[in-house]
Design a protein around this motif. Structure first.
Motif, mmCIF file in Angstrom:
data_model
loop_
_atom_site.group_PDB
_atom_site.id
_atom_site.type_symbol
_atom_site.label_atom_id
_atom_site.label_comp_id
_atom_site.label_asym_id
_atom_site.label_seq_id
_atom_site.Cartn_x
_atom_site.Cartn_y
_atom_site.Cartn_z
ATOM 1 N N LYS A 150 -48.566 27.323 -18.968
ATOM 2 C CA LYS A 150 -49.660 27.379 -17.995
ATOM 3 C C LYS A 150 -51.009 27.251 -18.703
ATOM 4 N N ASP A 151 -51.051 26.324 -19.664
ATOM 5 C CA ASP A 151 -52.264 26.001 -20.424
ATOM 6 C C ASP A 151 -52.722 27.121 -21.363
ATOM 7 N N GLN A 152 -51.885 28.145 -21.544
ATOM 8 C CA GLN A 152 -52.191 29.212 -22.494
ATOM 9 C C GLN A 152 -51.343 29.033 -23.748
ATOM 10 N N PRO A 153 -51.960 29.080 -24.941
ATOM 11 C CA PRO A 153 -51.194 28.825 -26.165
ATOM 12 C C PRO A 153 -50.106 29.857 -26.410
ATOM 13 N N LEU A 154 -48.998 29.388 -26.968
ATOM 14 C CA LEU A 154 -47.895 30.258 -27.366
ATOM 15 C C LEU A 154 -47.884 30.379 -28.881
ATOM 16 N N GLU A 155 -47.886 31.601 -29.376
ATOM 17 C CA GLU A 155 -47.817 31.848 -30.815
ATOM 18 C C GLU A 155 -46.347 31.996 -31.209
ATOM 19 N N LEU A 156 -45.744 30.917 -31.696
ATOM 20 C CA LEU A 156 -44.326 30.912 -32.037
ATOM 21 C C LEU A 156 -44.135 30.786 -33.537
#
Length: 226
Positions: A150-156
């Protein structure tokens, strides 16, 4: 030449591993405690970190927590006491990419390091891969190794990204843990190995929607196409 950081207070083991890994063509640097480990990891100079779980000043889990909180995505292999499942699971939950029980053979450790390096190399060579993979509000950018929901970055972590990519490429299909281990971890699934399950749990938490990745009992995991 790939750079490996070894964070361990066991001088004899460090000397043995450094000599072996160097002979195998790796550039190895070592530090003897956790505080120095954090400083070195955050320089961003290393391709893989080998991190002992028990050390003076700062243990391996605290080191891992510190560097992950500062957005370091460098692959980390934890060295854990043989049979200590709790440390292994906690380490994976906190962002470790893999673990090797101590005492370990240099050959086994080298195999895990090479698996991580091969995955990184393949990711860098994906010139024909799509610019992005988009499923159910999740978007992956394989070449950039970036992801968002949803356009929010994922810290993976590196391993989490690989697993999510495999699942999304097969969205709507069940992917076995054996396939996930081979395609995302670049190694066969070992008996009683729970690392895939722990990584999937972490991905679900970061997605904020556990229903996106469903467990198909006895078969594997499925990324849901909405």
């Amino acid at each position: 030449m790939s750079r490996v950081l070894l964070v361990d207070d066991d001088a004899l083991l460090t000397e043995l591993l450094t000599e072996y890994l160097t002979a195998e063509g790796l550039n190895v640097h070592s530090v003897p405690d956790g505080e120095a480990g954090v400083t070195e990891i955050l320089t961003g100079q290393y391709d893989v970190v080998i991190l002992d779980s028990m050390m003076p000043k700062m243990n391996g889990l605290d080191v891992l927590k510190s560097v992950r909180s500062q957005s370091s995505a460098v692959p980390v292999i934890m060295l854990t006491a043989k049979g200590d499942d709790i440390d292994r699971i906690i380490g994976l939950e906190m962002g470790a990419d893999d673990y090797v029980p101590k005492p370990c053979t240099p050959r086994e450790l080298l195999a895990r390091i090479n698996a991580i390096l091969r995955r990184a190399q393949r990711s860098g060579e994906q010139t024909n891969a799509p610019n992005s993979i988009s499923v159910s509000d999740v978007v992956l950018y394989p070449a950039k190794r970036q992801a968002s929901i949803k356009d929010q970055p994922l810290e993976l972590t590196s391993t989490e990204f690989n697993l999510l990519e495999v699942l999304m490429r097969h969205a709507g299909q069940v992917v076995s843990k054996e396939t996930l281990s081979v395609e995302a971890l670049d190694r066969k699934l070992a008996k009683f190995d729970r690392s895939i399950d722990v990584h999937i749990s972490s991905i679900r938490h970061k997605l904020g929607d556990a229903s996106l990745i469903q467990t198909v009992r006895g078969l594997g995991y499925l990324f849901v196409k909405n």
